[in-house]
Enzyme design. Sequence first.
Site, PDB file in Angstrom:
ATOM      1  N   GLY A 266      10.295   3.521  -9.807  1.00 47.10           N
ATOM      2  CA  GLY A 266      10.988   1.867  -9.653  1.00 47.10           C
ATOM      3  C   GLY A 266      11.926   2.309  -8.745  1.00 47.10           C
ATOM      4  CE1 TYR A 343       5.856  -8.558 -13.054  1.00 51.70           C
ATOM      5  CE2 TYR A 343       5.031  -8.865 -11.638  1.00 51.70           C
ATOM      6  CZ  TYR A 343       5.140  -8.567 -13.226  1.00 51.70           C
ATOM      7  OH  TYR A 343       3.957  -7.455 -12.887  1.00 51.70           O
ATOM      8  CB  CYS A 371      -6.318 -26.283 -12.355  1.00 51.38           C
ATOM      9  SG  CYS A 371      -6.931 -26.443 -11.569  1.00 51.38           S
ATOM     10  CE1 TYR A 400       2.778  -1.974  -9.678  1.00 48.68           C
ATOM     11  CE2 TYR A 400       4.473  -2.290  -8.161  1.00 48.68           C
ATOM     12  CZ  TYR A 400       3.966  -1.919  -9.254  1.00 48.68           C
ATOM     13  OH  TYR A 400       4.130   0.104  -9.446  1.00 48.68           O
TER      14      TYR A 400
HETATM   15  N1  LLP Z   1       5.416   5.689 -12.984  1.00 52.46           N
HETATM   16  C1  LLP Z   1       5.592   4.872 -14.338  1.00 52.46           C
HETATM   17  C2  LLP Z   1       5.152   6.040 -15.660  1.00 52.46           C
HETATM   18  C3  LLP Z   1       5.136   3.287 -14.316  1.00 52.46           C
HETATM   19  O1  LLP Z   1       5.106   2.791 -15.227  1.00 52.46           O
HETATM   20  C4  LLP Z   1       5.160   2.872 -12.748  1.00 52.46           C
HETATM   21  C5  LLP Z   1       5.185   1.851 -12.652  1.00 52.46           C
HETATM   22  C6  LLP Z   1       5.562   3.815 -11.656  1.00 52.46           C
HETATM   23  C7  LLP Z   1       5.652   5.374 -11.892  1.00 52.46           C
HETATM   24  C8  LLP Z   1       5.912   2.785 -10.418  1.00 52.46           C
HETATM   25  O2  LLP Z   1       7.160   2.003 -10.099  1.00 52.46           O
HETATM   26  P1  LLP Z   1       7.464   1.612  -9.309  1.00 52.46           P
HETATM   27  O3  LLP Z   1       8.261   2.802  -7.553  1.00 52.46           O
HETATM   28  O4  LLP Z   1       6.403   0.825  -8.155  1.00 52.46           O
HETATM   29  O5  LLP Z   1       8.345   0.703  -9.350  1.00 52.46           O
HETATM   30  N2  LLP Z   1       3.659  -5.607 -11.415  1.00 52.46           N
HETATM   31  C9  LLP Z   1       5.542  -5.570 -11.095  1.00 52.46           C
HETATM   32  C10 LLP Z   1       5.635  -3.802 -11.409  1.00 52.46           C
HETATM   33  C11 LLP Z   1       5.201  -2.801 -12.701  1.00 52.46           C
HETATM   34  C12 LLP Z   1       4.969  -0.955 -12.515  1.00 52.46           C
HETATM   35  C13 LLP Z   1       5.315  -1.165 -13.334  1.00 52.46           C
HETATM   36  N3  LLP Z   1       4.896   0.563 -13.766  1.00 52.46           N
HETATM   37  C14 LLP Z   1       5.361  -5.941 -10.215  1.00 52.46           C
HETATM   38  O6  LLP Z   1       4.858  -6.234  -9.411  1.00 52.46           O
HETATM   39  O7  LLP Z   1       6.804  -5.792  -9.572  1.00 52.46           O
END
Ligand code: LLP
Length: 446
Positions: A266, A343, A371, A400
């Site tokens: 996160g 987003y 489109c 992403y």
């Molecule tokens: N662990 C779990 C259980 C998760 O669901 C996620 C991301 C992560 C780790 C990794 O999170 P990060 O460190 O990358 O924030 N598509 C969205 C982000 C979706 C995140 C989903 N879960 C975007 O483009 O902002």
Amino acid sequence: MASPAPALLTDDADPSFAELLAGRPHLAQHAHDGLTMEEVPLARIAREVGTPTWVYSAGTLRRRYRALRDALDEAQLGAEIHFAVKANPNLAVLRTLAAEGAGADIVSEGELRLALAAGIAPAHVVFSGVGKTPGELRFALSRGVGQINAESAEEVAMISAVATELGVTADVALRVNPDVDPKTHAKITTGKSGNKFGVAIEDAPDLYARMAATPGLRPVGVAVHIGSQITAGMSAYAAAYRALAELVLALRAQGLAVERVDCGGGLGIPYRHEPAPAPAALAGAIRNTLGNLGVKLMVEPGRWISGPAGVLLAAVIIEKHTGSRRFVILDAAMNDLVRPAMYEAWHGILPVSPADHVAPVSPCDVVGPVCETGDTFARNRGLPRLEPGSLVAFLDAGAYGAAMSSTYNARPLAAEVLVDGARFAVVRERQTQEALLAGQRLPAWM
Ligand code: LLP
């Protein structure tokens, strides 16, 4: 972009090209070569591979992995890093991180296959996700994944059934929902009580005790992941980790063993000029709350490691002027990079040619050919006049980005390239028109 999410905006003025470059040491503007990644001119990649193309910096992946590793080590946490494969499932990216010692956080059989193909040991894989199918669990358990994060009582029963059928014991952590607000975009907030993720923290002690008596599984700890692109400081993290620490103590007081705590991912990055928390801040929050429990700690970051390492390279199809508006129409679209449409995300856009880098800018809307009006990457962005064929690079597209692309409007998936020093290689071929059609069948009656 209609209305940028408040958490992503800290100042009204967009950063200049120079400011965007300053924060991204793998990118530089050269008088002759234009925008380069490490030692490779992006124009050369566009010439040889075409556009749109995702380009990743191996050096940046390593540098960021090591920075996180060092921050966790300095806090003496001995934490394991499991890269969230969903952020960037490219095999060469995963192999680069695996070589640094990364494990994997996966959410599907496909991601597990990628992690294993990248050389990550099954024991170094955590299987997360709110809806794992029995087939996926069977595959994961037969390969010997190190940990499954269960998200409900119903899923615990499913894991037990599959493990019993296979005659194995699954190491299961319980993902709890601590009901904290990480103050990020609503679509990527995961640890509030209304979200589908985890079990309510008040239900956790009971369920954990039942897990200890369930055949085919061994409860090994607890897990949490409160959201993504968290830039609003450490308070939500700290609140979640404090709740986890209390839970660990409560479970132990019941005589239950808790060996591991998975702290989730996160950590946000500065796409525009958001205040980006440093890994040391995360390490500090973990140390202050969970540091003295004698548990094995884990983190599962995706974006923080791979986001800044990638760009999406695109070419201008045409500039269109109508009424008072100026549209720059690119050969990349929302099917490639969906984050702005999905987003309201802000991505830096840099011209690639040296002349475009210094030419006067004026506001324009940067759009793709798809489109729908949602196919807008940026509104009122300052860019120079761009002739057809001019190249631009979307910054921070290494997480992403390709991972979320689709073939909407029957547009083939873009190529992916890995840069390492002065070398580069295509690490995923551009999808061909033939491949796009492959698999479609007409029914016999037609
Ligand atoms: N662990 C779990 C259980 C998760 O669901 C996620 C991301 C992560 C780790 C990794 O999170 P990060 O460190 O990358 O924030 N598509 C969205 C982000 C979706 C995140 C989903 N879960 C975007 O483009 O902002």
